[in-house]
Design an enzyme around this catalytic site. Structure first.
Site, PDB file in Angstrom:
ATOM      1  N   HIS A  62       0.552  -1.209   0.426  1.00  0.00           N
ATOM      2  CA  HIS A  62      -0.150   0.033   0.288  1.00  0.00           C
ATOM      3  C   HIS A  62       0.528   1.260  -0.500  1.00  0.00           C
ATOM      4  O   HIS A  62       1.758   1.235   0.423  1.00  0.00           O
ATOM      5  CB  HIS A  62      -0.803  -0.115   1.210  1.00  0.00           C
ATOM      6  CG  HIS A  62      -1.913  -0.721   1.001  1.00  0.00           C
ATOM      7  ND1 HIS A  62      -2.974  -0.730   2.030  1.00  0.00           N
ATOM      8  CD2 HIS A  62      -2.040  -1.957   0.244  1.00  0.00           C
ATOM      9  CE1 HIS A  62      -3.847  -1.699   1.856  1.00  0.00           C
ATOM     10  NE2 HIS A  62      -3.728  -2.875   1.336  1.00  0.00           N
ATOM     11  N   GLU A 112       1.000   3.616   1.675  1.00  0.00           N
ATOM     12  CA  GLU A 112       1.177   4.133   2.864  1.00  0.00           C
ATOM     13  C   GLU A 112       2.964   3.497   4.090  1.00  0.00           C
ATOM     14  O   GLU A 112       3.838   3.571   4.232  1.00  0.00           O
ATOM     15  CB  GLU A 112      -0.179   3.970   4.691  1.00  0.00           C
ATOM     16  CG  GLU A 112      -0.916   5.137   4.519  1.00  0.00           C
ATOM     17  CD  GLU A 112      -1.834   4.167   3.431  1.00  0.00           C
ATOM     18  OE1 GLU A 112      -3.042   4.340   3.821  1.00  0.00           O
ATOM     19  OE2 GLU A 112      -1.581   3.330   2.145  1.00  0.00           O
ATOM     20  N   CYS A 152      -6.373   1.167   5.680  1.00  0.00           N
ATOM     21  CA  CYS A 152      -6.248   0.698   6.439  1.00  0.00           C
ATOM     22  C   CYS A 152      -5.841   0.170   7.861  1.00  0.00           C
ATOM     23  O   CYS A 152      -5.111   0.678   8.015  1.00  0.00           O
ATOM     24  CB  CYS A 152      -6.792  -0.897   5.542  1.00  0.00           C
ATOM     25  SG  CYS A 152      -5.222  -0.778   5.253  1.00  0.00           S
ATOM     26  N   CYS A 167      -1.912  -0.516   7.510  1.00  0.00           N
ATOM     27  CA  CYS A 167      -1.699   0.743   7.201  1.00  0.00           C
ATOM     28  C   CYS A 167      -1.301   1.377   9.124  1.00  0.00           C
ATOM     29  O   CYS A 167      -0.699   1.964   8.985  1.00  0.00           O
ATOM     30  CB  CYS A 167      -2.119   1.433   6.786  1.00  0.00           C
ATOM     31  SG  CYS A 167      -1.545   0.849   4.765  1.00  0.00           S
TER      32      CYS A 167
END
Length: 171
Positions: A42, A44, A72, A75
């Protein structure tokens, strides 16, 4: 949002993130999960990994992460463990958001670190970028399905009897 556009250009969900300390960019990222076949890739996480290398530390005190979509649970957990001080995000994620929408991991009182959170920064623009991506993806999938259906052999296509075509059907 420019980093999110890079994700979209690669066929990824358009999310971009930047991690900053004292006005200096330490890490940046965009979604790469599909390209890398990696559910942890992701935006992040990419930014946190770069920042860790830049700082030569797995802790990131006094840092702020800016991201286009609410993080999410994965993260959010990484933000807590890396001790990021502040999170600023654009669009909320009502299905998987873990920073206030569905759950709030980054401010959970039982965890050993809580983040300051500012949500809704450029929210409309961030949400529009995501919505546009998913509308385009749905249209592409619909067109692909229609193309597959039109390419089916004639024997699998629905047939109308010759009597029905000529109108000579007994009532």
């Amino acid at each position: 949002m420019q980093l999110a556009a890079r994700a979209e250009a690669a066929g990824e969900v358009p999310v971009g993130a930047v991690l900053i300390k004292d006005g200096q960019v330490l890490g940046e990222g965009w979604n790469l999960s599909i390209c890398r076949h990696d559910p942890t890739a992701h935006a992040e996480i990419q930014a946190i990994r770069q920042a860790g290398s830049a700082l030569q530390n797995y802790r990131m005190p006094d840092c702020t992460l800016y991201v286009t979509l609410e993080p999410c649970a994965m993260c959010a957990g990484a933000l807590v463990h890396s001790r990021v001080q502040r999170l600023v995000f654009g669009a909320t994620d009502l299905k998987a958001g873990a920073c206030g929408s569905v759950v709030d991991l980054v401010r959970h009182p039982q965890l050993n670190h809580q983040l300051e959170v500012q949500s809704g920064v450029l929210a409309e623009a961030c949400a529009a970028q995501l919505s546009g991506f998913f509308q385009k993806r749905r249209a592409e999938q619909k067109a692909l399905k229609q193309q597959k259906n039109s390419a089916l052999p004639a024997e699998t296509q629905p047939q109308i009897s010759t009597a029905a075509q000529s109108g000579d059907v007994a009532s």
